[in-house]
Design a protein around this motif. Structure first.
Motif, PDB file in Angstrom:
ATOM      1  N   ASP A   1     -30.754   1.644   0.915  1.00 30.44           N
ATOM      2  CA  ASP A   1     -30.891   0.376   0.207  1.00 30.44           C
ATOM      3  C   ASP A   1     -30.318   0.440  -1.213  1.00 30.44           C
ATOM      4  N   VAL A   2     -29.063   0.822  -1.311  1.00 31.00           N
ATOM      5  CA  VAL A   2     -28.392   0.863  -2.611  1.00 31.00           C
ATOM      6  C   VAL A   2     -27.956  -0.573  -2.957  1.00 31.00           C
ATOM      7  N   ILE A   3     -28.345  -1.049  -4.125  1.00 21.74           N
ATOM      8  CA  ILE A   3     -28.005  -2.422  -4.515  1.00 21.74           C
ATOM      9  C   ILE A   3     -26.692  -2.376  -5.305  1.00 21.74           C
ATOM     10  N   HIS A   4     -25.605  -2.754  -4.640  1.00 21.81           N
ATOM     11  CA  HIS A   4     -24.273  -2.707  -5.261  1.00 21.81           C
ATOM     12  C   HIS A   4     -24.003  -4.028  -5.979  1.00 21.81           C
ATOM     13  N   MET A   5     -24.333  -4.095  -7.249  1.00 25.20           N
ATOM     14  CA  MET A   5     -24.223  -5.380  -7.950  1.00 25.20           C
ATOM     15  C   MET A   5     -22.772  -5.796  -8.218  1.00 25.20           C
ATOM     16  N   HIS A   6     -21.837  -4.829  -8.218  1.00 25.12           N
ATOM     17  CA  HIS A   6     -20.422  -5.168  -8.447  1.00 25.12           C
ATOM     18  C   HIS A   6     -19.582  -5.060  -7.175  1.00 25.12           C
ATOM     19  N   GLY A   7     -20.258  -5.065  -6.007  1.00 30.22           N
ATOM     20  CA  GLY A   7     -19.529  -4.994  -4.745  1.00 30.22           C
ATOM     21  C   GLY A   7     -19.386  -3.570  -4.255  1.00 30.22           C
ATOM     22  N   TYR A   8     -18.618  -3.432  -3.158  1.00 27.47           N
ATOM     23  CA  TYR A   8     -18.600  -2.151  -2.441  1.00 27.47           C
ATOM     24  C   TYR A   8     -17.227  -1.973  -1.797  1.00 27.47           C
ATOM     25  N   LEU A   9     -16.653  -0.818  -2.018  1.00 26.55           N
ATOM     26  CA  LEU A   9     -15.318  -0.514  -1.475  1.00 26.55           C
ATOM     27  C   LEU A   9     -15.283  -0.519   0.045  1.00 26.55           C
ATOM     28  N   PHE A  10     -16.455  -0.257   0.668  1.00 24.03           N
ATOM     29  CA  PHE A  10     -16.486  -0.117   2.129  1.00 24.03           C
ATOM     30  C   PHE A  10     -17.031  -1.385   2.790  1.00 24.03           C
TER      31      PHE A  10
ATOM     32  N   GLU B   1     -16.496 -13.195 -12.239  1.00 25.63           N
ATOM     33  CA  GLU B   1     -17.314 -13.572 -11.087  1.00 25.63           C
ATOM     34  C   GLU B   1     -18.770 -13.134 -11.310  1.00 25.63           C
ATOM     35  N   MET B   2     -19.656 -13.765 -10.578  1.00 25.50           N
ATOM     36  CA  MET B   2     -21.092 -13.496 -10.735  1.00 25.50           C
ATOM     37  C   MET B   2     -21.491 -12.239  -9.957  1.00 25.50           C
ATOM     38  N   PRO B   3     -22.117 -11.250 -10.624  1.00 24.54           N
ATOM     39  CA  PRO B   3     -22.567 -10.070  -9.880  1.00 24.54           C
ATOM     40  C   PRO B   3     -23.531 -10.455  -8.754  1.00 24.54           C
ATOM     41  N   TYR B   4     -23.616  -9.576  -7.761  1.00 22.97           N
ATOM     42  CA  TYR B   4     -24.495  -9.805  -6.607  1.00 22.97           C
ATOM     43  C   TYR B   4     -25.949  -9.452  -6.948  1.00 22.97           C
ATOM     44  N   HIS B   5     -26.860 -10.016  -6.161  1.00 25.03           N
ATOM     45  CA  HIS B   5     -28.281  -9.600  -6.111  1.00 25.03           C
ATOM     46  C   HIS B   5     -29.026  -9.768  -7.443  1.00 25.03           C
ATOM     47  N   MET B   6     -28.598 -10.690  -8.285  1.00 26.45           N
ATOM     48  CA  MET B   6     -29.238 -10.788  -9.599  1.00 26.45           C
ATOM     49  C   MET B   6     -30.714 -11.196  -9.525  1.00 26.45           C
ATOM     50  N   ASP B   7     -31.060 -12.064  -8.563  1.00 33.32           N
ATOM     51  CA  ASP B   7     -32.479 -12.463  -8.458  1.00 33.32           C
ATOM     52  C   ASP B   7     -33.343 -11.278  -8.054  1.00 33.32           C
ATOM     53  N   ARG B   8     -32.834 -10.518  -7.119  1.00 34.54           N
ATOM     54  CA  ARG B   8     -33.608  -9.359  -6.648  1.00 34.54           C
ATOM     55  C   ARG B   8     -33.770  -8.338  -7.773  1.00 34.54           C
ATOM     56  N   ILE B   9     -32.694  -8.123  -8.527  1.00 34.46           N
ATOM     57  CA  ILE B   9     -32.750  -7.142  -9.618  1.00 34.46           C
ATOM     58  C   ILE B   9     -33.734  -7.609 -10.694  1.00 34.46           C
TER      59      ILE B   9
ATOM     60  N   GLN C   1     -23.628  -0.069 -10.512  1.00 34.29           N
ATOM     61  CA  GLN C   1     -22.434  -0.853 -10.853  1.00 34.29           C
ATOM     62  C   GLN C   1     -21.223  -0.289 -10.115  1.00 34.29           C
ATOM     63  N   ASN C   2     -21.421   0.844  -9.462  1.00 35.69           N
ATOM     64  CA  ASN C   2     -20.286   1.517  -8.827  1.00 35.69           C
ATOM     65  C   ASN C   2     -19.954   0.898  -7.480  1.00 35.69           C
ATOM     66  N   ILE C   3     -18.680   0.989  -7.146  1.00 38.13           N
ATOM     67  CA  ILE C   3     -18.234   0.456  -5.860  1.00 38.13           C
ATOM     68  C   ILE C   3     -18.012   1.597  -4.863  1.00 38.13           C
ATOM     69  N   ASP C   4     -18.224   2.837  -5.302  1.00 38.24           N
ATOM     70  CA  ASP C   4     -18.042   3.976  -4.390  1.00 38.24           C
ATOM     71  C   ASP C   4     -19.274   4.159  -3.504  1.00 38.24           C
ATOM     72  N   ASN C   5     -19.195   5.130  -2.577  1.00 38.75           N
ATOM     73  CA  ASN C   5     -20.299   5.336  -1.623  1.00 38.75           C
ATOM     74  C   ASN C   5     -21.020   6.668  -1.844  1.00 38.75           C
ATOM     75  N   MET C   6     -20.972   7.188  -3.077  1.00 35.47           N
ATOM     76  CA  MET C   6     -21.589   8.497  -3.331  1.00 35.47           C
ATOM     77  C   MET C   6     -23.111   8.467  -3.139  1.00 35.47           C
ATOM     78  N   HIS C   7     -23.768   7.389  -3.544  1.00 32.83           N
ATOM     79  CA  HIS C   7     -25.226   7.319  -3.352  1.00 32.83           C
ATOM     80  C   HIS C   7     -25.572   7.317  -1.858  1.00 32.83           C
ATOM     81  N   GLU C   8     -24.793   6.563  -1.081  1.00 26.54           N
ATOM     82  CA  GLU C   8     -25.055   6.518   0.364  1.00 26.54           C
ATOM     83  C   GLU C   8     -24.850   7.913   0.969  1.00 26.54           C
ATOM     84  N   LEU C   9     -23.767   8.589   0.569  1.00 22.95           N
ATOM     85  CA  LEU C   9     -23.501   9.918   1.126  1.00 22.95           C
ATOM     86  C   LEU C   9     -24.577  10.922   0.711  1.00 22.95           C
TER      87      LEU C   9
ATOM     88  N   PRO D   1     -11.059  -7.754  -0.648  1.00 24.36           N
ATOM     89  CA  PRO D   1     -11.971  -6.652  -0.969  1.00 24.36           C
ATOM     90  C   PRO D   1     -13.277  -7.229  -1.518  1.00 24.36           C
ATOM     91  N   ASP D   2     -14.380  -6.629  -1.122  1.00 22.84           N
ATOM     92  CA  ASP D   2     -15.704  -7.159  -1.500  1.00 22.84           C
ATOM     93  C   ASP D   2     -16.110  -6.598  -2.866  1.00 22.84           C
TER      94      ASP D   2
END
Ligand code: NAD
Length: 244
Positions: A106-115, A155-163, A93-101, A148-149
């Motif tokens: 393939d982090v699924i950012h369901m609430h969008g992404y700061l970057f 609004e509808m969260p992203y990637h709900m079908d995949r999740i 649910q986070n918009i930060d990039n800590m998982h990527e760092l 900002p993404d």
């Protein structure tokens, strides 16, 4: 024996990296009201203010580093498939990039992404790590309709079908650092339980949806998640209580 694992993370996983959680005295939104920066009408009314809010956040997040919980999750994603032939999917649910760092792919950012930015004309997303402005041109279609993404309230969260597909085929569901009050994420545990997955929550204290889980491990995620992942990779089994 577990095979497919789905992990859901919330703001609590990044708290020890120095990124404040949502519902706290020093939360991200302490100086801003949600209705000024985190709803579609705010973007229509005062786009500059919304862009500035996320610019400030992006600058702050750039100074932060992943903690042991992010690193343990990335290690699980790398080692579990090799050792136990299963998959480890990461929904945040986070918009930060800590998982990527930390090295998660393939982090699924369901609430969008700061970057990332979104163009509301061509509906495409593009990587972005500077300060944005409402007049910026979309690099893909040239129109001045970028925002900002971030998935705003209403609004509808992203990637709900995949999740939903991942949850329908998981044996172990781990919910880390989330308060369990923001839907639809708060309902993922029920979906995983319905297909027989073992569901474990990691939090400082039992969350609002604790009764949906089989059990919880309570304490700082950097300790509980690290101990859980160590045990899981060593034995293939879920740790049920923290070692003394
Ligand atoms: P939340 O702030 O509502 O809840 C965070 C939860 O984490 C709380 O239950 C708290 O007890 C727990 N927690 C705090 N520190 C912890 C630690 N060290 N170890 C384990 N647990 C800890 O966050 P939420 O449930 O993710 O929902 C809030 C919304 O706000 C989300 O949609 C999210 O996108 C957004 N948000 C994102 C960030 C970020 O990107 N880092 C930060 C704040 C809010």
């Amino acid at each position: 024996m577990f095979k497919n694992i789905v992990i859901l993370t919330g703001a609590g996983v990044s708290a020890e990296s120095g990124i404040p959680v949502f519902r706290s005295d020093n939360g991200l939104w302490e100086n801003e009201r949600i209705e000024d920066v985190c709803v579609p009408s705010a973007l229509a009314r005062n786009p500059g203010r919304v862009h500035d809010f996320y610019n400030k956040l992006r600058r702050e997040v750039k100074e932060k580093k992943p903690n042991d919980a992010h690193l343990a999750i990335a290690r699980l994603q790398k080692e579990w498939p090799e050792k136990y032939r299963g998959s480890v999917s990461l929904v945040t649910q986070n918009i930060d990039n800590m998982h990527e760092l930390a090295g998660s792919a393939d982090v699924i950012h369901m609430h969008g992404y700061l970057f990332s930015m979104l163009c509301t004309s061509c509906h495409r997303h593009f990587s972005f790590d500077q300060d944005s402005h409402p007049d910026d041109k979309c690099p893909l279609c040239g129109r001045q309709t970028t925002r900002p993404d971030i998935v705003f309230f209403e609004e509808m969260p992203y990637h709900m079908d995949r999740i939903a597909a991942l949850l329908s085929d998981c044996d172990l569901f781990l919910s880390i650092g989330t308060s369990g009050v923001v839907y639809p994420a708060a309902g993922f545990c029920v979906q995983a339980r319905a297909v027989g997955a073992l569901c474990v929550e990691f939090n400082l204290e039992p969350s609002a949806t604790v009764s949906n889980f089989n059990y919880g491990l309570y304490g700082k995620a950097s300790k509980t998640v690290l101990a859980f992942v160590d045990h899981l990779l060593k034995t293939g089994e879920a740790l049920e209580e923290m070692p003394r």
